[in-house]
Write a protein that holds these residues in place. Structure first.
Motif, PDB file in Angstrom:
ATOM      1  N   TYR A  15       0.924  -1.118  -0.064  1.00  5.58           N
ATOM      2  CA  TYR A  15       0.094   0.095   0.029  1.00  5.58           C
ATOM      3  C   TYR A  15       0.926   1.122   0.028  1.00  5.58           C
ATOM      4  O   TYR A  15       0.491   2.312  -0.655  1.00  5.58           O
ATOM      5  N   PHE A  16       1.794   1.232   0.675  1.00  5.92           N
ATOM      6  CA  PHE A  16       3.094   2.382   0.545  1.00  5.92           C
ATOM      7  C   PHE A  16       3.378   2.534  -0.728  1.00  5.92           C
ATOM      8  O   PHE A  16       3.309   3.859  -1.223  1.00  5.92           O
ATOM      9  N   ALA A  17       3.619   1.530  -1.579  1.00  6.35           N
ATOM     10  CA  ALA A  17       3.980   1.668  -3.063  1.00  6.35           C
ATOM     11  C   ALA A  17       2.875   2.224  -3.972  1.00  6.35           C
ATOM     12  O   ALA A  17       3.250   2.989  -4.742  1.00  6.35           O
ATOM     13  N   ARG A  18       1.565   1.859  -3.451  1.00 13.91           N
ATOM     14  CA  ARG A  18       0.723   2.367  -4.193  1.00 13.91           C
ATOM     15  C   ARG A  18       0.167   3.724  -4.091  1.00 13.91           C
ATOM     16  O   ARG A  18      -0.506   4.525  -4.445  1.00 13.91           O
ATOM     17  N   GLY A  19       0.766   4.342  -2.794  1.00 15.57           N
ATOM     18  CA  GLY A  19       0.417   5.701  -2.236  1.00 15.57           C
ATOM     19  C   GLY A  19      -0.821   5.663  -1.446  1.00 15.57           C
ATOM     20  O   GLY A  19      -1.582   6.671  -1.269  1.00 15.57           O
ATOM     21  N   HIS A  20      -1.399   4.612  -0.837  1.00 12.44           N
ATOM     22  CA  HIS A  20      -2.340   4.388  -0.170  1.00 12.44           C
ATOM     23  C   HIS A  20      -2.296   4.018   1.216  1.00 12.44           C
ATOM     24  O   HIS A  20      -2.998   3.307   2.014  1.00 12.44           O
ATOM     25  N   PHE A  21      -1.017   3.873   2.017  1.00 10.94           N
ATOM     26  CA  PHE A  21      -0.830   3.570   3.150  1.00 10.94           C
ATOM     27  C   PHE A  21      -1.707   4.264   4.134  1.00 10.94           C
ATOM     28  O   PHE A  21      -2.261   3.335   4.865  1.00 10.94           O
ATOM     29  N   PRO A  22      -2.059   5.500   3.925  1.00 10.78           N
ATOM     30  CA  PRO A  22      -3.053   6.063   5.138  1.00 10.78           C
ATOM     31  C   PRO A  22      -4.169   5.234   5.023  1.00 10.78           C
ATOM     32  O   PRO A  22      -4.768   5.237   5.992  1.00 10.78           O
ATOM     33  N   GLU A  23      -4.732   5.103   4.007  1.00 13.87           N
ATOM     34  CA  GLU A  23      -6.252   4.168   3.964  1.00 13.87           C
ATOM     35  C   GLU A  23      -6.089   2.806   4.534  1.00 13.87           C
ATOM     36  O   GLU A  23      -7.013   2.404   5.370  1.00 13.87           O
ATOM     37  N   MET A  24      -5.012   2.087   4.064  1.00 17.69           N
ATOM     38  CA  MET A  24      -4.847   0.975   4.887  1.00 17.69           C
ATOM     39  C   MET A  24      -4.527   1.012   6.522  1.00 17.69           C
ATOM     40  O   MET A  24      -5.383   0.201   7.125  1.00 17.69           O
ATOM     41  N   TRP A  25      -4.071   2.094   6.896  1.00 15.50           N
ATOM     42  CA  TRP A  25      -3.661   2.361   8.209  1.00 15.50           C
ATOM     43  C   TRP A  25      -4.893   2.429   8.975  1.00 15.50           C
ATOM     44  O   TRP A  25      -5.186   2.053  10.256  1.00 15.50           O
ATOM     45  N   THR A  26      -5.839   3.482   8.335  1.00 12.77           N
ATOM     46  CA  THR A  26      -7.047   3.818   9.028  1.00 12.77           C
ATOM     47  C   THR A  26      -7.894   2.661   9.168  1.00 12.77           C
ATOM     48  O   THR A  26      -8.639   2.306  10.189  1.00 12.77           O
ATOM     49  N   ALA A  27      -7.838   1.824   8.121  1.00  8.62           N
ATOM     50  CA  ALA A  27      -8.980   0.770   8.092  1.00  8.62           C
ATOM     51  C   ALA A  27      -8.310  -0.403   9.057  1.00  8.62           C
ATOM     52  O   ALA A  27      -9.315  -1.086   9.937  1.00  8.62           O
ATOM     53  N   LEU A  28      -6.964  -0.820   9.140  1.00 14.77           N
ATOM     54  CA  LEU A  28      -6.766  -1.953   9.802  1.00 14.77           C
ATOM     55  C   LEU A  28      -6.445  -1.665  11.212  1.00 14.77           C
ATOM     56  O   LEU A  28      -6.386  -2.309  12.151  1.00 14.77           O
ATOM     57  N   VAL A  29      -6.317  -0.342  11.503  1.00 16.09           N
ATOM     58  CA  VAL A  29      -5.718   0.061  12.984  1.00 16.09           C
ATOM     59  C   VAL A  29      -6.441   1.170  13.713  1.00 16.09           C
ATOM     60  O   VAL A  29      -7.149   0.818  14.528  1.00 16.09           O
ATOM     61  N   GLU A  30      -6.716   2.201  12.979  1.00 13.17           N
ATOM     62  CA  GLU A  30      -7.476   3.288  13.635  1.00 13.17           C
ATOM     63  C   GLU A  30      -8.857   2.717  13.706  1.00 13.17           C
ATOM     64  O   GLU A  30      -9.624   3.077  14.692  1.00 13.17           O
ATOM     65  N   SER A  31      -9.496   2.302  12.988  1.00 11.92           N
ATOM     66  CA  SER A  31     -10.875   1.971  12.872  1.00 11.92           C
ATOM     67  C   SER A  31     -11.376   0.934  14.027  1.00 11.92           C
ATOM     68  O   SER A  31     -12.406   1.041  14.571  1.00 11.92           O
ATOM     69  N   ASN A  32     -10.212   0.090  14.093  1.00  8.84           N
ATOM     70  CA  ASN A  32     -10.604  -0.997  15.137  1.00  8.84           C
ATOM     71  C   ASN A  32     -10.404  -0.316  16.779  1.00  8.84           C
ATOM     72  O   ASN A  32     -11.005  -0.748  17.656  1.00  8.84           O
ATOM     73  N   LEU A  33      -9.499   0.663  16.949  1.00  6.35           N
ATOM     74  CA  LEU A  33      -9.362   1.325  18.172  1.00  6.35           C
ATOM     75  C   LEU A  33     -10.218   2.482  18.322  1.00  6.35           C
ATOM     76  O   LEU A  33     -10.648   2.603  19.440  1.00  6.35           O
ATOM     77  N   ALA A  34     -10.860   2.887  17.170  1.00  8.11           N
ATOM     78  CA  ALA A  34     -11.579   4.153  17.479  1.00  8.11           C
ATOM     79  C   ALA A  34     -13.162   3.507  17.459  1.00  8.11           C
ATOM     80  O   ALA A  34     -14.167   4.547  17.928  1.00  8.11           O
ATOM     81  N   ARG A  35     -13.393   2.560  16.914  1.00  4.15           N
ATOM     82  CA  ARG A  35     -14.983   1.861  17.351  1.00  4.15           C
ATOM     83  C   ARG A  35     -15.535   1.979  18.568  1.00  4.15           C
ATOM     84  O   ARG A  35     -14.717   1.532  19.384  1.00  4.15           O
ATOM     85  N   GLY A  36     -16.692   2.253  18.674  1.00 11.77           N
ATOM     86  CA  GLY A  36     -17.374   2.653  20.070  1.00 11.77           C
ATOM     87  C   GLY A  36     -17.624   1.462  20.679  1.00 11.77           C
ATOM     88  O   GLY A  36     -18.002   0.454  20.028  1.00 11.77           O
ATOM     89  N   TYR A  37     -17.466   1.445  22.021  1.00 11.76           N
ATOM     90  CA  TYR A  37     -17.811   0.130  22.828  1.00 11.76           C
ATOM     91  C   TYR A  37     -19.255   0.414  23.085  1.00 11.76           C
ATOM     92  O   TYR A  37     -19.871   1.326  22.945  1.00 11.76           O
ATOM     93  N   ALA A  38     -19.960  -0.859  23.303  1.00 13.08           N
ATOM     94  CA  ALA A  38     -21.273  -0.820  23.906  1.00 13.08           C
ATOM     95  C   ALA A  38     -21.314  -0.343  25.172  1.00 13.08           C
ATOM     96  O   ALA A  38     -20.407  -0.379  25.816  1.00 13.08           O
ATOM     97  N   ASP A  39     -22.588   0.387  25.500  1.00 14.59           N
ATOM     98  CA  ASP A  39     -22.699   0.824  26.971  1.00 14.59           C
ATOM     99  C   ASP A  39     -22.497   0.047  27.978  1.00 14.59           C
ATOM    100  O   ASP A  39     -22.736  -1.586  27.578  1.00 14.59           O
ATOM    101  N   PRO A  40     -21.862   0.264  29.142  1.00 13.18           N
ATOM    102  CA  PRO A  40     -21.372  -0.815  30.022  1.00 13.18           C
ATOM    103  C   PRO A  40     -22.477  -1.670  30.492  1.00 13.18           C
ATOM    104  O   PRO A  40     -22.343  -3.194  30.509  1.00 13.18           O
ATOM    105  N   GLY A  41     -23.739  -1.212  30.641  1.00  7.37           N
ATOM    106  CA  GLY A  41     -24.810  -2.176  30.827  1.00  7.37           C
ATOM    107  C   GLY A  41     -24.966  -3.314  29.810  1.00  7.37           C
ATOM    108  O   GLY A  41     -25.271  -4.648  30.344  1.00  7.37           O
ATOM    109  N   ILE A  42     -25.080  -2.914  28.523  1.00  4.12           N
ATOM    110  CA  ILE A  42     -25.293  -3.751  27.283  1.00  4.12           C
ATOM    111  C   ILE A  42     -24.239  -4.876  27.239  1.00  4.12           C
ATOM    112  O   ILE A  42     -24.305  -6.040  26.975  1.00  4.12           O
TER     113      ILE A  42
END
Length: 511
Positions: free
Chosen positions: A246-273
């Motif tokens: 992806y770096f060679a294709r110029g799309h490393f940021p999109e790959m990083w967002t999908a594989l890393v950031e989106s998994n870390l930033a995804r919201g947790y369910a409410d504590p009760g749920i």
């Protein structure tokens, strides 16, 4: 290293019917694999040919097909799982793009995982009970939504292969040596990570186990680091190559967002749920917990008296593996049934310990296999009988109403794009990425949907009410306003692994 002769440690009174047949099975690894494969087919065949059976699986297939048609993953079509999953479906698509093609491949892969469980369990138990562990594994997959082509069917088999290679080299590790098989084990773990990033937890625990074994084998810390380096490289290599691509294709940021950031930033369910979800998961895991716990107790008792350190090491490894899988399950942002798939292999191995001290295995078979199949969607036979014709009726109507095939799927049956033969109208082709309130993709979901509707799709396929909470209400209202102007609507009942689902087809829209 061949399997250790263990039968002398277990009661001779342990019998099952047709002893001569069992003896022949125990003597032939090929026969063992064929038995597991035949049972995997038997456990899964009622859903063969149903493209709508599982929500996630059909999306993996859609993405795989889009890659064959020139789309770039994470750039032209988006998801957060690793590239190996979609490449697998692309490879299957080179042979056939039908649902039954990926279902048959998944069946074979599940059987390979079951066989791997059998081989690991054989280091702890006699051959007939090790074989039962493999059968228990593929039955538990059915119970935890792995009865089609879920990601866990694939990454579990790679993890099982890694585990089998490691336990086959315990004699060398205990003397402070590694060889190609150990490197291959971590290459398998790396491939598993390229299917789903969370398997890095299990991979790290495998690495910790090997490091401890090397230290116990007399290696100095510096020597351990030197020997661990190629193992770490083998595990990281698939994702490193992905990053370089992806770096060679110029799309490393999109790959990083999908594989890393989106998994870390995804919201947790409410504590009760989340707490309720964890309680439900514990209840669902109750049967393997009980039988695996009994098996663990039996194995520990035997390990104290047998005088074979390698058996204790195998048991320690399986327990560490299970602990890592349970830790990963407990730390996921949300609780879904299929997340438990990573725990099933070590549970199944431990269940062999239950069987070895029981005159009759039937209670365990009934609980671990029978209950799993009875509660799986595969054996909701009335639904399976109606599913194909119901889906065909809806597709025929959509094609009749949409000659230009410009459809928009606002719900679960996302493979409709492939069935109809059209390109998804957005990079966010999986509708839950647009309507789930806790979703985070790094893409403006509201703007993405606005762009889709600005294209004036002729037909919208929607499920009301949407099965998610909380919802992205801004996007829900956008779709509700759009479909009010549609000239026709017709409801269809189609079937997935959860049962009947009502879809509304809005046609004559936007023109």
């Amino acid at each position: 290293m061949t399997s250790m002769p263990l039968t002398s440690h277990f009661p001779r009174s342990t019998t099952i019917p047709a002893r001569s047949l069992v003896s022949r099975l125990c003597a032939s690894r090929t026969a063992q694999f064929l038995v597991i494969l035949a049972l995997a087919v038997a456990f899964r065949f009622p859903a063969y040919g149903e493209w709508n059976y599982a929500i996630d699986d059909q999306y993996y297939a859609l993405v795989g097909h889009r890659l064959l048609d020139g789309d770039l993953l994470y750039v032209d079509i988006w998801d957060r799982k690793g590239p190996a999953l979609y490449l697998t479906f692309s490879l299957i698509g080179l042979i056939s793009r039908s649902a039954i093609a990926y279902q048959l491949v998944a069946t074979l892969v599940a059987a390979m995982g079951g066989y791997g469980v059998n081989r690991i369990a054989r280091r702890l138990a006699p051959a007939q009970w090790a074989l039962l562990s493999g059968v228990v594994y593929i039955a538990l997959l059915n119970r935890f939504e792995g009865d089609n082509a879920e990601a866990g069917v694939f990454f579990n088999t790679w993890l099982i292969a890694a585990a089998a290679l490691i336990v086959s080299r315990l004699d060398r590790l205990s003397r402070g040596h590694i060889d190609r098989a150990v490197v291959a084990a971590f290459a398998c773990a790396g491939i598993a990570i390229a299917y789903k990033q969370s398997t890095a937890i299990e991979g790290a625990c495998f690495g910790l186990f090997v490091i401890v074994m090397l230290l116990r084998g007399g290696c100095k810390p510096l020597s351990v680091l030197w020997k661990a380096a190629p193992l770490a490289l083998a595990g990281a290599l698939p994702m490193l190559l992905t990053g370089l691509f992806y770096f060679a294709r110029g799309h490393f940021p999109e790959m990083w967002t999908a594989l890393v950031e989106s998994n870390l930033a995804r919201g947790y369910a409410d504590p009760g749920i989340r707490f309720k979800g964890q309680l439900v998961m514990i209840g669902m895991l109750g049967i393997p917990l009980v039988f695996g716990g009994i098996g663990l107790h039996r194995f520990v008792t035997e390990a104290r008296t047998c005088g074979e350190p390698q058996r204790r090491e195998v048991l320690a490894f399986v327990c560490l593996w299970l602990a890592a899988a349970l830790f990963g399950l407990a730390t996921f942002p949300n609780i879904y049934v299929h997340y438990a798939q990573s725990t099933l292999a070590p549970f199944a191995i431990l269940c062999a310990g239950y069987f070895i001290h029981r005159r009759s295995p039937w209670l365990g078979i009934a609980a671990l296999v029978g209950v799993s199949l009875a509660l799986s969607g595969t054996f909701h036979l009335k639904d399976r009988w109606q599913a194909r014709s119901a889906a065909r009726e809806m597709v025929d109507y959509i094609l009749e109403q949409t000659p230009r095939r410009d459809i928009f799927v606002w719900g679960n049956p996302n493979f409709l794009y492939a069935v109809v033969g059209t390109r998804p109208p957005s990079v966010l082709a999986f509708a839950p990425h647009m309507y789930e309130g806790r979703e985070w993709t790094g893409i403006d979901e509201v703007a993405a949907l606005r762009q889709v509707l600005a294209g004036r799709p002729s037909t919208v396929i929607s499920q009301f009410p949407i099965q998610a909470a909380p919802l992205n209400m801004t996007n829900v209202r956008q779709v509700e306003r759009y479909v009010r102007a549609c000239k026709r609507q017709r409801k269809f009942t189609i079937y997935d692994h959860n049962g009947p689902q009502v879809q509304t087809v809005f046609s004559g829209c936007g023109r």
